[in-house]
Design an enzyme around this catalytic site. Sequence first.
Site, mmCIF file in Angstrom:
data_model
loop_
_atom_site.group_PDB
_atom_site.id
_atom_site.type_symbol
_atom_site.label_atom_id
_atom_site.label_comp_id
_atom_site.label_asym_id
_atom_site.label_seq_id
_atom_site.Cartn_x
_atom_site.Cartn_y
_atom_site.Cartn_z
ATOM 1 N N ARG A 156 42.920 58.065 143.768
ATOM 2 C CA ARG A 156 43.449 56.909 143.050
ATOM 3 C C ARG A 156 42.555 55.705 143.263
ATOM 4 O O ARG A 156 42.112 55.439 144.385
ATOM 5 C CB ARG A 156 44.858 56.557 143.554
ATOM 6 N N GLU A 175 41.737 50.655 135.191
ATOM 7 C CA GLU A 175 41.347 51.670 134.208
ATOM 8 C C GLU A 175 41.942 51.298 132.854
ATOM 9 O O GLU A 175 43.093 50.867 132.810
ATOM 10 C CB GLU A 175 41.857 53.052 134.647
ATOM 11 N N HIS A 200 38.453 59.254 135.025
ATOM 12 C CA HIS A 200 39.738 59.844 135.448
ATOM 13 C C HIS A 200 39.988 61.201 134.773
ATOM 14 O O HIS A 200 40.968 61.378 134.040
ATOM 15 C CB HIS A 200 40.883 58.872 135.142
#
Length: 303
Positions: free
Chosen positions: A227, A256, A274
Site C-alpha cells: 500500500r 493514486e 497498482h
Amino acid sequence: MKVLVCDSISPRAVERMRKACLEVDVQDKITPEELLQVIGNYDAMVVRSRTKVRKPVIDAAKKLKVVVRGGVGVDNIDVDYAQAKGVKIMNTPGASTHSVAELTIAYLFALARPIVQATASMREGQWEKAKFEGIEIQGKVLGIIGMGRIGLAVANRAAALGMIVLGYDSRTVGPAPFMQMVELDELIAKADFISLHIPLTESSHHLINAEMIGKMKDKVRIVDCARGGVIDEEALYEAIRAGKVAGAALDVFENEPLSDRKLFELPQVIGSPHIGASTHEATSRIGDEVADILIAVNQEGCS
Ligand code: NAD
C-alpha cells in the site's frame, strides 16, 4: 437485488450473477459524481481499488446492504461508517495472493538486474554493456515486513531461489522451514532487500521513513507491492539521491493515480500503476468469489 459493478470484474462473474437473477449494471468507468447520482437505486456495490466508498456515497446509498471489495485491502471504503449504517463490507482476501507474490519476485529480480533500464537504453539504440552490471539475489537477505498471505507466499518463493528470508509481523506467526521470524530492528539492519506486505493503518503510515532508512544497510533495495503511504516517498527520494538506497520498485503510491512524477525521474526507481492483482487468473478468481458472495447474499435475502 440490484448490483452496481463500479470497477471491472470478469464477464463470467457478471454472467453468473445475472443467471442467478441478480440485476447487474456494469459501470466500470463511473466517476465519483455519477456514482453519487445513481447509488441510491442499488442494493449492492462491487468495487476494487479504484472506486472510493466514502461517507457521501454511503449517505446517498439509501438501499445499500452490501459492498463487495474484489481484492484484499478495504482502505478505499469507510468501513466503520458503512457498518454503523448497516451496510456489510465483504472482500475476497485470498484471490490475489499468488499474483502479488509473483509481481514481488519479478521486482526483486528487476532490482538486482537492471532489465527495465537496459530495455529503455536498447530502445534508444544504445549498447551500454558496462553500465548494467547487477547483483545476484542468491545468498542475499530478504526482509519481509508483514507475514500474512502474501508475505508468506513471497518468503516461500524467495527461499526457493536461494535467498535468506527474515520475516517480521506485529502478530505471532508460526515457524516455517524457509524463513526466520525476527524483530523489526534486526530485519532492517540485516536485509539487502526489503519487501512490504502490510496494510496501511495508523501504525504503518510512513513506517519506512528517513529514520528507518538510516538504520538500513547501505545499498538496500526496497519493494512495495502492498500500500502507498507505508513508505514516506519524500524520504525514499532523498535516500536514493544520497546513494543510501540502491533501488526501489513501487506498485503502490500515497496518491493514486500518481501525479507527482519526481520519484520516476530517478533511474533507480521502477514501478507500475497498482497492478499487483492484475492477472488473468486473479481477475477470474476475484470475479468467482464476488459472484459467490452476492448470490449467497441474495439467497439469504429471499429465504
Ligand atoms: P494479510 O492480512 O494476510 O497480511 C498482512 C499482515 O501484515 C498480517 O499478518 C498482519 O499481522 C501484518 N501487519 C499489519 N500491520 C503491521 C505492522 N504495522 N507491522 C508488521 N506487520 C503488520 O494481507 P495480505 O493478503 O498478505 O495482503 C498484504 C498487503 O498487500 C495488504 O496491504 C494488501 O492491501 C496488499 N495488496 C496489494 C495488492 C496490489 O495490487 N499491489 C493486491 C492485493 C493485496
